[in-house]
Design an enzyme around this catalytic site. Structure first.
Site, PDB file in Angstrom:
ATOM      1  N   GLU A 126      10.527  33.579 -19.346  1.00 24.08           N
ATOM      2  CA  GLU A 126      10.315  32.104 -19.489  1.00 24.08           C
ATOM      3  C   GLU A 126      11.920  31.423 -19.329  1.00 24.08           C
ATOM      4  OE1 GLU A 126       8.923  34.000 -21.601  1.00 24.08           O
ATOM      5  OE2 GLU A 126       6.825  33.595 -21.937  1.00 24.08           O
ATOM      6  N   PHE A 183       0.206  34.101 -35.757  1.00 25.69           N
ATOM      7  CA  PHE A 183       0.867  35.268 -34.753  1.00 25.69           C
ATOM      8  C   PHE A 183       1.397  34.031 -33.738  1.00 25.69           C
ATOM      9  CE2 PHE A 183       0.011  37.443 -30.748  1.00 25.69           C
ATOM     10  CZ  PHE A 183       1.210  38.365 -31.071  1.00 25.69           C
ATOM     11  N   GLN A 184       2.460  34.506 -33.277  1.00 30.54           N
ATOM     12  CA  GLN A 184       3.233  33.655 -32.225  1.00 30.54           C
ATOM     13  C   GLN A 184       3.177  32.316 -32.533  1.00 30.54           C
ATOM     14  OE1 GLN A 184       1.508  34.729 -28.236  1.00 30.54           O
ATOM     15  NE2 GLN A 184       2.982  36.422 -28.300  1.00 30.54           N
ATOM     16  N   LYS A 201      -3.957  25.080 -28.929  1.00 27.54           N
ATOM     17  CA  LYS A 201      -4.781  25.863 -28.188  1.00 27.54           C
ATOM     18  C   LYS A 201      -6.224  25.343 -28.268  1.00 27.54           C
ATOM     19  CE  LYS A 201      -6.710  30.308 -26.607  1.00 27.54           C
ATOM     20  NZ  LYS A 201      -6.603  31.794 -27.025  1.00 27.54           N
ATOM     21  N   MET A 217      35.977  34.691 -16.470  1.00 30.16           N
ATOM     22  CA  MET A 217      36.790  33.469 -16.968  1.00 30.16           C
ATOM     23  C   MET A 217      37.204  33.774 -18.470  1.00 30.16           C
ATOM     24  SD  MET A 217      37.638  30.560 -16.180  1.00 30.16           S
ATOM     25  CE  MET A 217      36.643  29.524 -15.032  1.00 30.16           C
TER      26      MET A 217
END
Lengths: 189, 581
Positions: free
Chosen positions: B50, B112-113, B162, B480
């Site tokens: 993602e 969950f999630q 959802k 760097m």
């Protein structure tokens, strides 16, 4: 090492301004989570809130937030701009320098066991136009309203008796309609 | 109108907004939306992470000027977007992120999630929403697009439970008017104040040593043409920030190139000695100003920006002008043209002085015909692409070399994470750029450290047959950080050595891309030529470069321009040049 001589160190002049208390009024869309947005803005940018109150207004879906914050002109200007930048903000005003009415309500629980103390406290309550709202064998609970200075003075006078607890609403403020000509928007440009 | 699922409403709004490409990965909470996407006239670019999807949407947006759209599922899907959103937020990139959330009756139960995505992303988005009622869904999505692309653009996130995507509702597509009515407090300021514009014109007429300091706002605001006209009319030299690269043609004689920490000697000298600084769509970031008290110490400052909060945030400004840069520059030009412009003749001595600085310390490096100098790779990329490619860079030394040694001529040509400084940005952003601008050659110039942070998504580029040229400037260091350790930590190279890398050529082949390597100077051009011939898949070019090359010039963090390190004397030894007051 090739070093050229520094003729003089030039410094950019920055305007100075004193740090003081500001009262900022914010009107917002009264949406879910809007208060979190405001408080997290202060936390995330390191501004210190002295007090913050929020309440509904006469208009539907509009809440009014009164914020007391300490800072110099530049910091406060930036706070106001950041508040304006929030999508749900409708209006932001710094009313510090325009005539306004400022009130805070405080509940104070103070030790008052001996007669002498009870008498003295009652005298202070009368002088400050406060109210005893609960009495027990050894405490008074006092309600007082006023501006910050009055509240601070009252609390300081009660301190020697022994403070048990204090609950403060934070500052509420409205501009004085009677002095409307003095009312000015905080200038962006 | 027949009832529609929440998921179908999402797709309807995307189509209404003219979206043809979204980037993302499905998961439990966003499955319904992906189901609706299955037969919609929209393509989903299936990223493998993602974070990469977010950078792709960002690259797409920066390269095209359109809103980039990323989708992810709840919990880890959404938290993986965080770096991408913060990157876009710092650089004002228009993006809409749509995330699935657990069903409403599970919110707050540690399901969950489940994650408080609106809470997590609040400070790194322009605005965000949790949809709590399907009645608001279409309006909120349209508000999100409106907010993302107007005013000072930025990422907006919409979190959709959802069950709302599954629910059916008889809806009507909200109009622009509905959107504006829903946002009563949001009124971006487009018109500049005419009094201020007049004052600015007066200062410009009087100035003897003026400099235009230009940021990304000119690119976002499509004001390059107006800027060029202003610079040419008034004969004012132009320095750009890293984000402003391409806003002004860097091959133009008035171009001073970049200023600040890794700015050119002549740009920094010009700013240090200027009597008027005209900041356009820039925000006086610490990487530009160095020590703020000594930044442009003698200059009056005009600041044009659409965001009032950018003005007088870091530095006191004499003439602030809040407004859309294009609009303000047009009015400023009109104002300047009201009177004859003979006064520009007075500028010639200033321009001569600048020429002297340019001759004294042009951008340069010690060339080698054996070992590959990183700057040389960039110059060769510039040559082989005729300066016409879109360059997307990661973060680190290679980013600065890509900024310095490729000459950008057009807006939206150089993409990089200027504000947040996100390593791993360059390659996935190049994927988005290539999808948005298939007509352009797209180079991802990456460091070895930066590239490995998102290299999994080479698979995505292979899947969609994207001929992206990935040039790894490989010095086997977090370069760097190593440079700072060398200069400021007595060469104590703590945790910067990346001696263990995959074989990038084999890695490319394993993923279905083409792998090439150059270890000597003379191989560079050959490798680039081979890479340019491939047009059906990505190419990874492993340029094994001089390990301890430094990015110079450099103004150490928080220091004054006076303390600029101009060029290396011998290997490892920096030469400090004090600018003359």
């Amino acid at each position: 090492m090739m070093t050229e001589e520094i003729k003089a160190i030039k410094v950019r002049p920055q305007p100075k301004s004193e740090t003081r208390k500001h009262i900022i009024i914010v009107r917002v869309q009264h949406n879910f989570g809007v208060l979190t947005r405001i408080t997290s803005l202060f936390a995330g940018r390191g501004y210190n809130i002295e007090s913050l109150t929020v309440g509904k207004t006469h208009e539907p879906n509009v809440a009014r937030i009164t914020i007391v914050v300490e800072g110099n002109e530049r910091v406060v200007e930036q706070i106001i701009k950041q508040l304006r930048k929030l999508i749900e903000t409708l209006r932001v005003r710094d009313i510090t320098d325009i005539p306004h009415i400022e009130r805070e309500l405080v509940l104070i629980k103070v030790h008052a066991g001996e007669d002498k103390a009870r008498d003295e406290i009652m005298r202070l309550v009368n002088i400050f136009r406060a109210k005893v709202v609960d009495v027990s064998v050894d405490t008074y609970t006092i309600e007082v309203t006023g501006n910050s200075e009055k509240i601070e003075a009252f609390i300081n006078l009660l301190r020697p008796f022994g403070l048990k607890d204090i609950a403060r609403t934070g500052v509420l403020a409205l501009t004085r309609e009677s002095a409307k000509e003095g009312l000015q928007e905080h200038k962006v440009e | 109108m027949p009832k529609k699922r929440g998921a179908d409403i999402v797709i309807d709004v995307l189509l209404e907004e003219g979206v043809d490409t979204v980037f993302g990965l499905p998961g439990g909470a966003i499955m319904e939306v992906y189901d609706a996407l299955f037969d919609a006239p929209l393509r989903n670019i299936l990223a493998r992470h993602e974070q990469a999807a977010a950078h792709m949407a960002d690259g797409y947006a920066r390269a095209t000027g359109r809103v980039g759209v990323v989708m992810a599922t709840s919990g880890p899907g959404a938290t993986n977007l965080v770096t991408g959103l913060a990157t876009a937020h710092m650089d004002s990139v228009p993006m809409v992120a749509i995330t699935g959330q657990v069903p409403r009756n599970y919110i707050g139960t540690d399901a969950f999630q489940e994650a408080d995505v609106v809470g997590i992303t609040r400070p790194i988005t322009k605005h965000n929403f949790l949809v709590t009622d399907i009645k608001d869904l279409a309006l909120i999505l349209r508000e999100a697009f409106y907010l993302a692309r107007t005013g000072r653009p930025g990422p907006v996130l919409v979190d959709i439970p959802k069950d709302i995507t599954q629910q059916e509702y008889d809806y009507k597509m909200p109009t622009e008017k509905d959107v504006e009515a829903a946002l009563p407090g949001y009124k971006p300021h487009y018109e500049g104040n005419p009094v201020q514009i007049k004052k600015a014109a007066e200062l410009i007429r009087k100035a003897k040593r003026p400099v235009l300091y230009v940021g990304g706002g000119v690119i976002i605001g499509n004001a390059s043409e107006e800027l060029r006209e202003l610079a040419e009319l008034t004969r004012i030299p132009v320095t750009t920030t890293n984000m402003g690269k391409g806003a002004f043609d860097e091959t133009h004689p008035l171009a001073l190139h970049m200023l600040g920490m890794h700015g050119t000697y002549y740009a920094n000298m010009a700013v240090y000695n200027a009597d008027l600084l005209i900041a356009v769509g820039a925000r006086f970031d610490d990487r530009v100003t160095g020590k703020i008290d000594e930044f442009a110490p003698e200059a009056k400052i005009i600041h044009i920006d659409i965001d009032p909060a950018s003005i007088s945030k870091n530095i006191h400004v004499d003439v602030p002008i809040v407004g859309d840069v294009k609009n303000v520059l047009q009015k400023l030009l009109k104002e300047l043209k009201k009177k004859p412009v003979e006064w520009v003749k007075a500028r010639e001595s200033w321009l001569k002085q600048i020429e002297k600085w340019k001759e004294k310390h042009p951008l340069s490096y010690q060339k080698s015909d054996k070992i590959i100098k990183p700057q040389y790779v960039i110059e060769e990329i510039y040559n082989i692409t005729d300066g016409e490619a879109i360059i997307s860079a990661g973060v680190g030394q290679h980013q600065m070399w890509a900024a310095m040694f490729y000459k950008y001529r057009y807006p939206r040509q150089f993409l990089n994470s200027g504000g947040l400084g996100t390593m791993g940005y360059g390659f996935p952003a190049a994927v988005g750029a290539k999808l948005g601008r298939p007509d352009k050659t797209v180079f991802a110039i990456e460091g070895d450290g930066s590239f490995v942070m998102n290299m999994q998504d080479v698979i995505t580029a292979v899947q969609y047959r994207l001929p992206i040229k990935i040039a790894i400037i490989n010095n086997e260091f977090l370069g760097m950080v190593r440079q700072w350790q060398q200069l400021f930590y007595d060469s104590r190279y703590s945790s910067v050595c990346l001696a263990v890398h995959p074989d990038f050529v084999k890695l490319a082949e394993a993923m279905g891309a083409v792998g090439l390597r150059a270890t000597k100077s003379k191989e560079v051009r050959e490798v680039l030529q081979k890479a340019m011939e491939i047009n059906d898949r990505p190419v990874i070019m492993d340029f094994v470069v001089d390990r301890e090359e430094n990015v110079l010039p450099m103004v150490p963090a928080g220091k004054s321009y006076r303390e600029m390190i101009v060029s290396p004397k011998q290997k490892g030894e920096a030469e400090t040049m004090y600018l003359v007051g």
